[in-house]
Design a protein around this motif. Sequence first.
Motif, PDB file in Angstrom:
ATOM      1  N   GLU A 197    -118.616 -73.351  23.455  1.00 21.67           N
ATOM      2  CA  GLU A 197    -118.973 -72.442  22.361  1.00 21.67           C
ATOM      3  C   GLU A 197    -118.266 -71.150  22.204  1.00 21.67           C
ATOM      4  O   GLU A 197    -117.975 -70.918  21.135  1.00 21.67           O
ATOM      5  CB  GLU A 197    -120.528 -72.596  22.125  1.00 21.67           C
ATOM      6  CG  GLU A 197    -120.927 -71.639  23.177  1.00 21.67           C
ATOM      7  CD  GLU A 197    -121.387 -72.298  24.628  1.00 21.67           C
ATOM      8  OE1 GLU A 197    -122.217 -71.559  25.447  1.00 21.67           O
ATOM      9  OE2 GLU A 197    -120.834 -73.557  24.762  1.00 21.67           O
ATOM     10  N   VAL A 198    -117.944 -70.552  23.283  1.00 17.59           N
ATOM     11  CA  VAL A 198    -117.251 -69.237  23.297  1.00 17.59           C
ATOM     12  C   VAL A 198    -115.861 -69.609  22.958  1.00 17.59           C
ATOM     13  O   VAL A 198    -115.337 -68.695  22.168  1.00 17.59           O
ATOM     14  CB  VAL A 198    -117.580 -68.744  24.622  1.00 17.59           C
ATOM     15  CG1 VAL A 198    -116.468 -67.491  24.928  1.00 17.59           C
ATOM     16  CG2 VAL A 198    -118.829 -68.493  25.266  1.00 17.59           C
ATOM     17  N   PHE A 199    -115.306 -70.400  23.455  1.00 16.95           N
ATOM     18  CA  PHE A 199    -114.031 -70.578  23.153  1.00 16.95           C
ATOM     19  C   PHE A 199    -113.676 -71.035  21.722  1.00 16.95           C
ATOM     20  O   PHE A 199    -112.689 -70.481  20.919  1.00 16.95           O
ATOM     21  CB  PHE A 199    -113.092 -71.885  24.105  1.00 16.95           C
ATOM     22  CG  PHE A 199    -111.851 -71.875  23.881  1.00 16.95           C
ATOM     23  CD1 PHE A 199    -110.918 -70.789  23.872  1.00 16.95           C
ATOM     24  CD2 PHE A 199    -111.470 -73.208  23.641  1.00 16.95           C
ATOM     25  CE1 PHE A 199    -109.486 -70.854  23.884  1.00 16.95           C
ATOM     26  CE2 PHE A 199    -109.745 -73.497  23.560  1.00 16.95           C
ATOM     27  CZ  PHE A 199    -109.065 -72.371  23.609  1.00 16.95           C
ATOM     28  N   GLN A 200    -114.515 -71.783  21.240  1.00 18.63           N
ATOM     29  CA  GLN A 200    -114.499 -71.954  19.917  1.00 18.63           C
ATOM     30  C   GLN A 200    -114.803 -70.917  19.022  1.00 18.63           C
ATOM     31  O   GLN A 200    -113.851 -70.750  17.808  1.00 18.63           O
ATOM     32  CB  GLN A 200    -115.519 -73.252  19.562  1.00 18.63           C
ATOM     33  CG  GLN A 200    -115.180 -74.569  19.940  1.00 18.63           C
ATOM     34  CD  GLN A 200    -116.279 -75.646  19.725  1.00 18.63           C
ATOM     35  OE1 GLN A 200    -117.496 -75.285  19.162  1.00 18.63           O
ATOM     36  NE2 GLN A 200    -115.981 -76.924  19.857  1.00 18.63           N
ATOM     37  N   PRO A 214    -115.576 -56.724  16.244  1.00 18.94           N
ATOM     38  CA  PRO A 214    -115.826 -56.299  17.641  1.00 18.94           C
ATOM     39  C   PRO A 214    -116.347 -57.522  18.471  1.00 18.94           C
ATOM     40  O   PRO A 214    -116.243 -57.547  19.722  1.00 18.94           O
ATOM     41  CB  PRO A 214    -117.193 -55.413  17.694  1.00 18.94           C
ATOM     42  CG  PRO A 214    -117.408 -55.651  16.045  1.00 18.94           C
ATOM     43  CD  PRO A 214    -116.476 -55.908  15.255  1.00 18.94           C
ATOM     44  N   ARG A 215    -116.774 -58.752  18.024  1.00 21.59           N
ATOM     45  CA  ARG A 215    -117.088 -59.857  18.781  1.00 21.59           C
ATOM     46  C   ARG A 215    -115.987 -60.303  19.474  1.00 21.59           C
ATOM     47  O   ARG A 215    -116.172 -61.017  20.543  1.00 21.59           O
ATOM     48  CB  ARG A 215    -117.885 -60.793  17.758  1.00 21.59           C
ATOM     49  CG  ARG A 215    -118.018 -62.058  18.423  1.00 21.59           C
ATOM     50  CD  ARG A 215    -119.550 -61.946  19.398  1.00 21.59           C
ATOM     51  NE  ARG A 215    -120.129 -63.126  19.797  1.00 21.59           N
ATOM     52  CZ  ARG A 215    -120.711 -63.331  20.945  1.00 21.59           C
ATOM     53  NH1 ARG A 215    -121.279 -62.200  21.624  1.00 21.59           N
ATOM     54  NH2 ARG A 215    -121.194 -64.521  21.357  1.00 21.59           N
ATOM     55  N   TYR A 216    -114.787 -60.255  18.922  1.00 23.65           N
ATOM     56  CA  TYR A 216    -113.490 -60.817  19.629  1.00 23.65           C
ATOM     57  C   TYR A 216    -113.385 -60.091  21.088  1.00 23.65           C
ATOM     58  O   TYR A 216    -113.231 -60.609  22.093  1.00 23.65           O
ATOM     59  CB  TYR A 216    -112.238 -60.586  18.741  1.00 23.65           C
ATOM     60  CG  TYR A 216    -111.212 -61.178  19.318  1.00 23.65           C
ATOM     61  CD1 TYR A 216    -110.893 -62.414  19.356  1.00 23.65           C
ATOM     62  CD2 TYR A 216    -109.923 -60.308  19.806  1.00 23.65           C
ATOM     63  CE1 TYR A 216    -109.618 -63.103  19.775  1.00 23.65           C
ATOM     64  CE2 TYR A 216    -108.814 -60.996  20.011  1.00 23.65           C
ATOM     65  CZ  TYR A 216    -108.777 -62.232  20.305  1.00 23.65           C
ATOM     66  OH  TYR A 216    -107.506 -62.722  20.584  1.00 23.65           O
ATOM     67  N   GLU A 217    -113.305 -58.764  21.065  1.00 22.82           N
ATOM     68  CA  GLU A 217    -113.355 -57.952  22.331  1.00 22.82           C
ATOM     69  C   GLU A 217    -114.273 -58.228  23.265  1.00 22.82           C
ATOM     70  O   GLU A 217    -114.279 -58.267  24.516  1.00 22.82           O
ATOM     71  CB  GLU A 217    -113.057 -56.529  21.928  1.00 22.82           C
ATOM     72  CG  GLU A 217    -112.651 -55.467  23.188  1.00 22.82           C
ATOM     73  CD  GLU A 217    -111.311 -55.819  23.367  1.00 22.82           C
ATOM     74  OE1 GLU A 217    -110.840 -55.429  24.675  1.00 22.82           O
ATOM     75  OE2 GLU A 217    -110.532 -56.392  22.572  1.00 22.82           O
ATOM     76  N   GLU A 218    -115.537 -58.270  22.830  1.00 28.51           N
ATOM     77  CA  GLU A 218    -116.856 -58.491  23.545  1.00 28.51           C
ATOM     78  C   GLU A 218    -116.681 -59.876  24.367  1.00 28.51           C
ATOM     79  O   GLU A 218    -116.944 -60.053  25.348  1.00 28.51           O
ATOM     80  CB  GLU A 218    -117.908 -58.461  22.568  1.00 28.51           C
ATOM     81  CG  GLU A 218    -119.345 -58.721  23.352  1.00 28.51           C
ATOM     82  CD  GLU A 218    -120.355 -58.786  22.320  1.00 28.51           C
ATOM     83  OE1 GLU A 218    -121.329 -59.687  22.564  1.00 28.51           O
ATOM     84  OE2 GLU A 218    -120.509 -58.147  21.089  1.00 28.51           O
ATOM     85  N   LEU A 219    -116.156 -60.868  23.463  1.00 30.22           N
ATOM     86  CA  LEU A 219    -115.940 -62.183  24.279  1.00 30.22           C
ATOM     87  C   LEU A 219    -115.019 -62.283  25.181  1.00 30.22           C
ATOM     88  O   LEU A 219    -115.051 -62.906  26.168  1.00 30.22           O
ATOM     89  CB  LEU A 219    -115.801 -63.267  23.112  1.00 30.22           C
ATOM     90  CG  LEU A 219    -116.785 -63.700  22.065  1.00 30.22           C
ATOM     91  CD1 LEU A 219    -116.533 -64.545  20.995  1.00 30.22           C
ATOM     92  CD2 LEU A 219    -118.210 -64.167  22.836  1.00 30.22           C
ATOM     93  N   LEU A 220    -113.694 -61.498  25.043  1.00 30.40           N
ATOM     94  CA  LEU A 220    -112.609 -61.562  25.951  1.00 30.40           C
ATOM     95  C   LEU A 220    -113.043 -60.809  27.130  1.00 30.40           C
ATOM     96  O   LEU A 220    -112.713 -61.294  28.277  1.00 30.40           O
ATOM     97  CB  LEU A 220    -111.367 -60.833  25.250  1.00 30.40           C
ATOM     98  CG  LEU A 220    -110.896 -61.629  24.146  1.00 30.40           C
ATOM     99  CD1 LEU A 220    -109.728 -60.859  23.689  1.00 30.40           C
ATOM    100  CD2 LEU A 220    -110.252 -63.020  24.859  1.00 30.40           C
ATOM    101  N   MET A 221    -113.840 -59.584  26.870  1.00 38.15           N
ATOM    102  CA  MET A 221    -114.377 -59.003  28.155  1.00 38.15           C
ATOM    103  C   MET A 221    -115.062 -59.644  29.141  1.00 38.15           C
ATOM    104  O   MET A 221    -114.902 -59.599  30.300  1.00 38.15           O
ATOM    105  CB  MET A 221    -114.917 -57.558  27.751  1.00 38.15           C
ATOM    106  CG  MET A 221    -113.958 -56.600  26.811  1.00 38.15           C
ATOM    107  SD  MET A 221    -113.122 -55.703  28.106  1.00 38.15           S
ATOM    108  CE  MET A 221    -112.124 -54.443  27.531  1.00 38.15           C
TER     109      MET A 221
END
Length: 348
Positions: A197-200, A214-221
């Motif tokens: 679900e994270v990768f999707q 901001p969710r993009y950076e949060e998930l990558l971090m």
Amino acid sequence: MKKTTLFIILTAFLLFGCSTYQSSDNNTENDYLDFSKRDDQFEGGIKMIPIQTPKGEFKVWTKRIGNNPKIKVLLLHGGPGMTHELYSCFDGYFPAEGIEYIYYDQLGSYYSDQPEDQDLWAIDRFVDEVEQVRIALGLNEDNFYLFGQSWGGMLAMEYALKHQDKLKGLIISNMMSSLDEYEKYAKEVLGPQMPEEVFQEIMKIEDEEDFQNPRYEELLMEHHYQYHVLRKPLAEWPEAVLRTLKHLNPNVYVYMQGFSEFGITSGATLKGWDRSADLNEIEVPTLVIGAGHDTMDPTQMEWMSKEVKNGKYLFCPDGSHLSQYDDQKVFFQGLINFIKEVDKKTTN
């Protein structure tokens, strides 16, 4: 009081800590540390080098550490648009081996001039810049080792394909020779290692080009950086790495690389870069460094080491994209051994 004590300890270490060092041409430790005959003594090795470009003259920042007439390593940082600060840990290894090395911020990076003309952010111009830096520092085929990591590895490959007659040795660290292959590896191998679900969600943000979310950076971090960029919890990342991220020039980075961490964003100037078919033209002794948890495919980097005419592969099993930090002993032992082997073969 504490600062005074620390200064005394550090001074004592520099004066006596490497007393066994003796270079291949009988230079002693004192020679390595002696700046008295150098034109950069006034600023302790720092030199702002003027660079001629199609858009005028600018200056780039360099800093030399040590003296060794046979071994001089120029460090090309990643990004594009990051800084030499990624290599602060080299201070912990190279001086003890008598290896001279040069920190260098490419044009557009924090310590160098930062013009805004995007026409300057082209691979060929960066290659020409490296050549001007080489000339200004007096580097040549008798002493010049070029180290490039990530984007710096791309730049090192491009430089070698044009100027390998000026090189004594080449090091390509944590960089594949094809950005399309990098993108394929990121999306087909690294991405699926995340919770589905994270990768999707990441891919959805990328497809919608919602990179300011901001969710993009949060998930990558949380799910990418601390596993494949530097394998430590974010709270334990070295201060030098955090500093170079703080000093990143996004104007250069985004124009050339784009926003995505799973490939090159459409429209970015590096899109489609591929030098795989040209590697066999590189004849200078070459070390390719790969890592088990890198954002780059270690299998492809091992292949690269066999494509060049005189290659060697160094694998850092516990390392990631910044393997100089998370597999440090393997990284520096292999790097130092390569440099000294090349020096021994060319000296004898």
